[in-house]
Design an enzyme around this catalytic site. Structure first.
Site, short mmCIF file in Angstrom:
data_model
loop_
_atom_site.label_atom_id
_atom_site.label_comp_id
_atom_site.label_asym_id
_atom_site.label_seq_id
_atom_site.Cartn_x
_atom_site.Cartn_y
_atom_site.Cartn_z
N CYS A 103 0.81 -1.23 0.00
CA CYS A 103 0.00 0.00 0.00
C CYS A 103 0.84 1.27 0.00
O CYS A 103 0.34 2.33 -0.37
CB CYS A 103 -0.89 0.05 1.23
O1 KQY Z 1 -4.49 -0.76 1.41
C1 KQY Z 1 -4.06 0.24 0.93
N1 KQY Z 1 -3.71 0.22 -0.35
C2 KQY Z 1 -4.04 1.55 1.65
C3 KQY Z 1 -4.43 1.54 3.04
C4 KQY Z 1 -4.88 2.89 3.46
C5 KQY Z 1 -5.19 3.02 4.87
C6 KQY Z 1 -5.45 4.43 5.27
N2 KQY Z 1 -5.47 4.62 6.66
#
Ligand code: KQY
Length: 370
Positions: free
Chosen positions: A356
């Protein structure tokens, strides 16, 4: 300079390559907001720096950082990593950065999805998100890559491709009314065909239990090569994740990819269950307009949230009881790549993990996977 195009990638002969295709580099952002990262983001910054250092062992890394944090970040980030000033609301480059597409003839462009902080005012995680929504455009300027401004609300973590025409998504996220209300499954498939250059879409149901992104695919499952998928797994029948993973396994088992192949599914046992401690929750400065963090809250920990680099895989370490087994399984899935584990609980506390916080820039030329 970067031109904004009013066509779509597929119409221009571009498509999204798989993450395991060769990369020119990787982009990240620097975490700092104290209402998401505990203890003024210091522990998360150490984790991000370690991730950047690990990836820099395989390919060039650039980190975007605010002017306020530039000096501090420079002292923490390995010298090999390039630092550029870049405003953002938080640090999830997978979701706010561009999704790059290539034409196999040396052309590389980027898709700038519309970003609404994972749900906008209907369950989104913070407000405002205006700086995040500009990140992809700024990255494309720096990369001198032309830009497609998508009409769709989407995030990089909501899509995984095999590079051979297949897209993997979850219904929980992509069909969520807080992303593109009014668009049917068929219309969304047509949109993804146009933006990503894919032909077939495989729909899983829900994402990892309690995943605050509304079930991003990148925490649940990913392609490890064409025709093969790694899936977050638990054998604990009473765990809410059991039903979710079993449903995903059944759908993958029944699916055919764009080339008509059946998929081989590799189960990757999940860590935990992991929960936020009272101390960790206390370190987050709650604020209106940002998701509250509570002691005891189940964390959406998953080893599938790894980053595939050139000749390497960077894997989150989340639980001393299960880390070693996960590294071994992932190494078996990626012969020829070095698997590196990085302690990643601090990233998980912010709601995501290594995949992420990263975004690959694919190599523009055509060459075989490393
Ligand atoms: O899973 C993702 N690609 C991003 C996670 C974002 C979390 C925001 N608090």
């Amino acid at each position: 300079m970067s031109r904004t195009l009013n066509t779509t990638p597929a119409a221009d002969g571009f498509r999204m390559p798989a993450e395991y295709a060769p990369h020119a580099g990787c982009w990240m952002l620097w975490p700092e907001r104290p209402d998401n990262w505990r203890d003024d983001a210091r522990p998360a910054q150490r984790a991000f720096a370690a991730v950047a250092g690990a990836i820099a062992g395989f390919e060039p890394v650039t980190i975007g950082v605010s002017s306020r944090q530039f000096e501090l970040a420079r002292t923490q980030i390995p010298a090999a990593v390039r630092l550029v000033e870049l405003s953002s609301n938080d640090a999830w480059m997978r979701d706010v950065g561009p999704t790059f597409v290539v034409d196999g003839r040396g052309g590389r462009r980027g898709i700038d999805w519309r970003f609404n902080a994972w749900g906008g005012l209907d369950g989104g995680l913070y407000f405002p998100w205006d700086e995040d929504d500009l990140v992809a455009r700024k990255v494309l300027e720096i990369e001198r890559a032309d830009r497609y401004r998508a009409t769709l609300v989407s995030e990089g973590g909501a899509i995984h491709v095999d590079g051979e025409g297949t897209l993997l998504v979850t219904e929980q996220c992509v069909l969520n009314r807080n992303r593109n209300p009014g668009l049917s499954r068929e219309q969304l498939e047509a949109e993804f065909r146009a933006w990503l250059g894919v032909e077939a879409v495989i729909w899983l149901g829900e994402g990892v239990f309690n995943d605050e992104t509304d079930g991003h695919i990148d925490n649940l499952a990913c392609f490890v090569r064409p025709g093969e998928v790694a899936l977050t797994w638990t054998d604990a029948r009473r765990d809410p994740q059991f039903r979710i993973s079993r449903d995903a396994w059944e759908r993958l088992h029944d699916a055919r990819d764009a080339r008509g192949r059946r998929l081989k599914v590799h189960k990757l046992p999940m860590p935990g269950p992991l929960r936020m401690s009272a101390r960790e929750a206390r370190g987050v400065h709650a604020r209106d307009g940002a998701k509250a963090r509570r002691a005891g809250e189940r964390l959406a920990g998953s080893y599938v949230n790894f980053y595939i680099a050139n000749r390497g895989v960077v894997v989150p370490l989340l639980d001393a009881r299960t880390d070693r087994g996960a590294l071994k399984r992932i190494a078996a899935l990626f012969p020829g790549r070095k698997v590196v584990g990085v302690p990643a609980r601090e990233i998980l506390l912010g709601g995501g993990n290594i995949h992420c916080i990263t975004q690959q820039v694919p190599a523009a030329g055509e060459s075989p996977p490393p």
